[in-house]
Design a protein around this motif. Structure first.
Motif, short mmCIF file in Angstrom:
data_model
loop_
_atom_site.label_atom_id
_atom_site.label_comp_id
_atom_site.label_asym_id
_atom_site.label_seq_id
_atom_site.Cartn_x
_atom_site.Cartn_y
_atom_site.Cartn_z
N ASP A 407 0.88 -1.08 0.34
CA ASP A 407 0.27 -0.47 0.09
C ASP A 407 0.93 0.79 0.04
OD1 ASP A 407 -2.24 -1.47 0.09
OD2 ASP A 407 -2.79 -1.65 2.09
N THR A 408 2.20 1.45 0.84
CA THR A 408 3.02 2.38 0.64
C THR A 408 3.78 2.50 0.08
OG1 THR A 408 4.06 1.06 2.82
CG2 THR A 408 2.41 3.48 2.61
N HIS A 409 4.46 1.38 -0.98
CA HIS A 409 5.94 0.89 -1.65
C HIS A 409 5.25 1.43 -2.45
CE1 HIS A 409 4.86 -3.25 -3.44
NE2 HIS A 409 4.13 -1.81 -4.10
N HIS A 410 6.93 2.10 -3.83
CA HIS A 410 6.67 2.84 -4.66
C HIS A 410 6.87 1.85 -5.73
CE1 HIS A 410 7.89 5.48 -1.13
NE2 HIS A 410 7.10 6.19 -2.32
N MET A 411 7.30 0.44 -6.39
CA MET A 411 7.16 0.09 -6.62
C MET A 411 5.98 -0.19 -7.66
SD MET A 411 9.70 -3.23 -5.53
CE MET A 411 8.91 -3.29 -3.72
N ALA A 412 6.22 -0.78 -8.56
CA ALA A 412 4.31 -0.65 -9.67
C ALA A 412 3.73 -2.28 -9.45
CB ALA A 412 4.92 -0.68 -11.18
N VAL A 413 4.51 -2.66 -8.57
CA VAL A 413 4.08 -4.07 -8.66
C VAL A 413 3.26 -4.53 -7.91
CG1 VAL A 413 5.49 -4.74 -7.09
CG2 VAL A 413 4.40 -6.48 -8.26
N ASP A 414 1.76 -5.30 -7.82
CA ASP A 414 0.83 -5.35 -6.50
C ASP A 414 0.90 -6.23 -5.34
OD1 ASP A 414 0.82 -8.09 -7.70
OD2 ASP A 414 -1.03 -8.13 -8.32
N TYR A 415 2.08 -6.15 -5.22
CA TYR A 415 2.27 -7.12 -3.81
C TYR A 415 3.24 -7.38 -3.08
CZ TYR A 415 5.33 -10.82 -5.39
OH TYR A 415 6.31 -11.64 -5.49
N ASN A 416 3.84 -6.95 -1.71
CA ASN A 416 5.05 -6.86 -0.83
C ASN A 416 5.24 -8.11 -1.01
OD1 ASN A 416 7.62 -6.47 0.02
ND2 ASN A 416 7.44 -4.46 -0.18
N ALA A 417 6.85 -8.65 -0.75
CA ALA A 417 7.13 -10.26 -0.23
C ALA A 417 7.27 -9.68 0.94
CB ALA A 417 8.68 -10.48 -0.91
N PHE A 418 8.00 -8.75 1.45
CA PHE A 418 8.04 -8.70 3.12
C PHE A 418 6.89 -8.11 3.37
CE2 PHE A 418 11.57 -8.03 0.16
CZ PHE A 418 12.04 -9.15 0.97
N GLU A 419 5.41 -7.61 3.04
CA GLU A 419 4.27 -7.56 3.33
C GLU A 419 4.37 -7.61 5.40
OE1 GLU A 419 1.43 -5.44 3.01
OE2 GLU A 419 1.82 -5.67 2.00
N GLY A 420 3.95 -6.25 5.61
CA GLY A 420 3.52 -6.61 7.42
C GLY A 420 5.24 -6.77 7.96
N MET A 421 6.05 -6.84 7.24
CA MET A 421 6.96 -7.08 8.65
C MET A 421 7.68 -5.22 9.31
SD MET A 421 11.22 -7.95 7.00
CE MET A 421 12.86 -7.37 7.86
N THR A 422 7.37 -5.34 10.22
CA THR A 422 8.19 -3.52 10.46
C THR A 422 9.63 -3.34 11.01
OG1 THR A 422 6.42 -3.39 12.26
CG2 THR A 422 7.91 -2.14 13.05
N ILE A 423 10.20 -2.78 10.39
CA ILE A 423 11.87 -2.80 10.41
C ILE A 423 12.23 -0.74 11.09
CG2 ILE A 423 11.94 -3.69 8.09
CD1 ILE A 423 12.48 -1.37 6.23
N LYS A 424 13.54 -1.03 11.48
CA LYS A 424 13.70 0.33 11.81
C LYS A 424 14.53 0.50 11.23
CE LYS A 424 15.35 2.20 16.77
NZ LYS A 424 15.51 1.94 18.50
N GLY A 425 14.41 1.66 11.04
CA GLY A 425 15.42 2.93 9.91
C GLY A 425 15.26 3.19 8.97
#
Length: 472
Positions: A407-425
């Motif tokens: 929902d927030t990434h900038h790639m054109a693709v319709d899913y993210n392989a790391f969906e829901g992962m919280t990262i710091k930095g």
């Protein structure tokens, strides 16, 4: 206008220190304290690290595969890369047997020209070795500045080359001072295992992994390493996914071989169970080599820490889940191989590596930028923060948290392989040759800003032009 980045902490592969950075005419003009602020745009980096721009040595943008084409091209892919802290990519130029190499290179220039918002270069696939190819390779290096050649040991009847082609490429690369890259899996055995699985009616995504076991990758990696030693040449193994392959690289390096290894963030944080997700969701995680059992992650992290693996590539190769991955709904072999990784490569390594104490801050810079610059003929133009080098810089807030999502990434693709992962930095602002591409998390770059970079030969420094500051 000149820029002065103040109050940040500069981090390179060897040093960490507080200093300001003066930028003019696309390069770093000075590093220090109490620098002249006249006629400068002041950029406050308080509380942030200043990293060299990331170098992603492994991308596939606007690439045909499996009857379709990757969703991200050189425009959307480089925008996403910039948001992720990457300021240079090296993409793979595919060739066709019987076709002049220059024709393939021209095709990749057409794909990229006027589209990239960050700098880029190409690797060249070598699918056959004959007199015509041998005659062209010196010109590929001198004219195009392409100093790395890729040979596939997998994808039988599509990309796969035989051992003689790999060996002769290694011999030629030694003479030309180029770096040979290899996709190391035993394609012949994979072909047999795939045929067996389909004959037994096993068509789900998980069988992509089960027909490409880690032993297959380890065997091919060891074979490539031995051929490299025989040729006294140099080899770079892409996307190392498992203990068996890492061990073969470690073994070869202990014998003094010039063998290097790359892994990718997906192999560090995802595992084979993702391919078992119901409702065909496992197809989102189909790429080659496949995801492995979770215990392999510890081996890969240790190899990064010990310097046994030298770089982190994304292997960006994005296909929509809807309409593209679905091509293999009833046959896992027809699922387009690849995933959307380019945007999260940098931050995942920081969050999972530095924050969790697996690698040091300086190792992070080496893995995401410096070592790739050195191996692929970009250093010290890129890959570090030094006077005279390109002002490719990332202002990075180590304390910000975000949750990865399509929902927030900038790639054109319709899913993210790391969906829901919280990262710091997270990168806050990113500069490419002194110009903001991302500023305060907003895209301010433009298609066409990115330049094609002709690289130096393997293990040779990039010769910087002397640029004198002006009052502009």
């Amino acid at each position: 206008m000149k820029k002065l980045i103040k109050n940040g902490v500069i981090v390179t592969a060897t040093d960490t220190y507080e200093a300001d950075v003066l930028i003019d005419h696309q390069v770093v003009m000075a590093i220090g304290h109490n620098l002249d602020e006249a006629d400068c745009e002041i950029v406050d980096a308080k509380g942030c690290y200043i990293f060299p721009g990331g170098i992603d040595p492994h991308t596939h943008l606007d690439m045909p595969f499996g009857g379709t084409v990757t969703k991200d091209d050189f425009e959307t892919g480089t925008v996403a890369a910039a948001f992720g802290g990457t300021t240079t990519i090296i993409d793979f130029c595919l060739t066709n047997k019987g076709e002049p190499l220059q024709k393939a290179i021209d095709r990749w220039h057409e794909k990229s020209s006027g589209k990239a918002s960050i700098d880029y270069s190409f690797h060249l696939m070598v699918s056959e070795i004959n007199n015509d190819v041998l005659a062209e390779l010196p010109n590929v290096i001198e004219k195009e500045g392409i100093t790395s050649f890729k040979v596939f040991m997998a994808y039988k009847n599509v990309f796969q080359s035989d051992d003689a082609t790999l060996y002769r490429t290694l011999l030629e690369a030694k003479k030309l001072r180029a770096l040979v890259m290899v996709h190391a899996e035993n394609g012949d055995v994979i072909e047999y295992l795939v045929e067996q699985a389909l004959a037994e009616g096993n068509t789900d995504p998980i069988y992509h992994a089960l027909t490409r076991p880690p032993e297959i990758e380890g065997e091919a990696t060891g074979r490539a390493a031995q051929l490299t030693q025989l040729a006294d040449s140099q080899l770079y193994v892409v996307h190392v996914s498992c203990a068996q392959a890492a061990e073969k690289i470690i073994e070869a390096r202990k014998k003094g071989a010039n063998v290097y290894g790359e892994t990718c963030p997906q192999y560090l944080v995802l595992d084979q169970t993702d391919l078992e997700k119901p409702n065909f969701e496992g197809a989102k995680y189909v790429w080659s080599p496949p995801l492995r059992e979770k215990w392999h992650q510890d081996v890969l992290w240790q190899a990064l820490k010990n310097g046994d693996l030298q770089t982190l590539g994304s292997d960006q190769c994005s296909f929509d889940f809807k309409g593209q991955k679905e091509l293999g709904k009833d046959d896992f072999t027809k699922i387009p191989n690849g995933g959307p990784i380019i945007e999260d490569r940098f931050s995942i390594l920081f969050s999972e590596g530095v924050v969790k104490g697996r690698i040091s801050l300086n190792q992070f810079v080496d893995l995401t930028s410096t070592k790739a610059a050195k191996l692929f003929g970009l250093y010290p133009k890129k890959g570090t923060i030094a006077v005279g080098g390109d002002a490719d810089l990332v202002i990075f807030d180590p304390n910000q948290e975000r949750t990865i999502s399509a929902d927030t990434h900038h790639m054109a693709v319709d899913y993210n392989a790391f969906e829901g992962m919280t990262i710091k930095g997270e990168p806050v602002s990113v500069l490419s040759r002194g110009e903001f591409v991302v500023k305060e998390k907003q895209f301010v770059g433009k298609a066409g800003h990115g330049e094609y970079i002709k690289r130096a030969k393997h293990n040779e420094p990039y010769q910087l032009k002397k640029v004198l500051p002006t009052n502009s």
